[in-house]
Design an enzyme around this catalytic site. Structure first.
Site, PDB file in Angstrom:
ATOM      1  N   TYR A 138       0.874  -1.179   0.000  1.00 22.14           N
ATOM      2  CA  TYR A 138       0.000   0.000   0.000  1.00 22.14           C
ATOM      3  C   TYR A 138       0.905   1.220   0.000  1.00 22.14           C
ATOM      4  O   TYR A 138       1.555   1.519   0.995  1.00 22.14           O
ATOM      5  CB  TYR A 138      -0.862  -0.043   1.261  1.00 22.14           C
ATOM      6  CG  TYR A 138      -2.021   0.930   1.342  1.00 22.14           C
ATOM      7  CD1 TYR A 138      -2.286   1.868   0.351  1.00 22.14           C
ATOM      8  CD2 TYR A 138      -2.875   0.882   2.436  1.00 22.14           C
ATOM      9  CE1 TYR A 138      -3.364   2.730   0.447  1.00 22.14           C
ATOM     10  CE2 TYR A 138      -3.963   1.736   2.549  1.00 22.14           C
ATOM     11  CZ  TYR A 138      -4.207   2.652   1.552  1.00 22.14           C
ATOM     12  OH  TYR A 138      -5.280   3.504   1.660  1.00 22.14           O
ATOM     13  N   LYS A 166      -1.193  -1.425  -4.290  1.00 24.33           N
ATOM     14  CA  LYS A 166      -2.262  -0.434  -4.319  1.00 24.33           C
ATOM     15  C   LYS A 166      -1.590   0.926  -4.217  1.00 24.33           C
ATOM     16  O   LYS A 166      -1.018   1.270  -3.193  1.00 24.33           O
ATOM     17  CB  LYS A 166      -3.249  -0.610  -3.170  1.00 24.33           C
ATOM     18  CG  LYS A 166      -4.319   0.483  -3.157  1.00 24.33           C
ATOM     19  CD  LYS A 166      -5.173   0.432  -1.901  1.00 24.33           C
ATOM     20  CE  LYS A 166      -6.254   1.506  -1.948  1.00 24.33           C
ATOM     21  NZ  LYS A 166      -5.773   2.851  -1.646  1.00 24.33           N
TER      22      LYS A 166
END
Length: 311
Positions: A138, A166
């Site tokens: 992330y 992500k």
């Protein structure tokens, strides 16, 4: 269920509906999952920024995962954030969310402490070694104050440590480096690059992204699924028009008065107000200490929904 490798398509970061006394509203959360599923999304991401994970207790975090995973019952992959300051704390969250039914974990770099890229790499390697499910990085420097270097992400992808990324960095050029690097790297056979931006999904898909994790998809899942389909079909003019409609809808996040609230309060408050106005959740409350939207601001959110044909 084992998560497909890699996760692709539209994977909304699911809002966490709360009661007026700031407990997880389980019936509203189930209705929100039904709303997203009916919109045709390809997966669900819980316990990220849009889920207000930073504001939830460990008990509430687990309840969210148990509720969503139990309600989905294997129909969609469930990704869960395992986000905390240090590796041992992240490992605790990884155990908790996988026991609660998550199919993959989404992990940010350590924060509060100052970390070197070698320490970030070690963090991900230790998490992956302990996790029984795929690990997705992330990249969210606005929250953890560290930008994940593209070379590091690709190295960890080639080593099988990371199943994907992500990207919420706002750096489309850096994201492109990961996308093109993963495609060209001989050691990477399965890696999913997902954009976290609501506003450049068409651009990200055009440069080769595997999908998107847009917070606004809570409000309009059909729109983002339609956008994804248009991009995959190569209908770029129609995709651009749909993206521009969604960009206009995203301006609901600007209704909050910046003199009395931060951007998170304004954005999350707008998403929840929209879900409340659409009849999906019972209460638009955001977690403390975020500042709620005023009735006038909620009314302005409604005008954005009406303009987009959602009321």
């Amino acid at each position: 269920m084992t998560i497909p490798a890699p996760p692709t398509g539209v994977v909304p970061p699911v809002c966490t509906p709360l009661t007026p006394d700031r407990e997880v509203d389980v019936p509203s959360l189930r209705r929100l999952v039904d709303h997203l599923t009916a919109g045709g999304v390809h997966g669900l991401f819980v316990l990220g920024s849009t889920s207000e994970a930073a504001y939830l207790t460990d008990r509430q975090r687990r309840l969210v995962v148990e509720t969503v995973a139990g309600h989905v019952a294997g129909r969609l992959p469930v990704l869960a954030g395992a986000i905390d300051m240090t590796t041992p704390r992240v490992l605790d969250h990884v155990r908790a969310v996988t026991e609660a039914g998550a199919d993959a974990v989404v992990v940010a770099a350590p924060f509060y402490t100052r970390t070197h890229p070698a320490e970030i790499a070690r963090h991900y390697r230790l998490v992956a070694a302990a996790a029984s499910v795929p690990v997705i990085a992330y990249d969210i420097p606005s929250a953890v104050h560290t930008k994940l270097p593209a070379g590091l992400v690709l190295e960890l992808g080639a080593d099988g440590v990371l199943a994907g990324l992500k990207d919420s960095s706002g750096d489309l050029a850096g994201f492109r480096e990961v996308v093109t690097g993963a495609r060209a790297h001989p050691g990477i056979t399965a890696f999913s690059a997902l954009t976290g931006s609501e506003l450049v999904v068409d651009s990200a898909l055009a440069l080769g992204a595997d999908g998107a994790v847009p917070g606004l998809a809570n409000v309009d899942p059909h729109g983002y699924v339609r956008l994804h389909r248009l991009c995959r079909d190569g209908e770029w003019q129609r995709a651009r028009a749909e993206q521009e409609r969604l960009c206009a809808l995203f301006r609901m996040t600007e209704v909050g008065d910046p003199a009395r609230m931060g951007g998170s309060s304004a954005a999350l408050g707008a998403f929840k107000a929209a879900l409340y106005l659409r009849g999906v959740i019972d209460c638009p409350a955001t977690a403390e200490p975020q500042v709620p939207l005023s009735p006038e601001e909620v009314e302005r959110v409604g005008k954005h929904l009406a303009a987009a044909g959602l009321l």
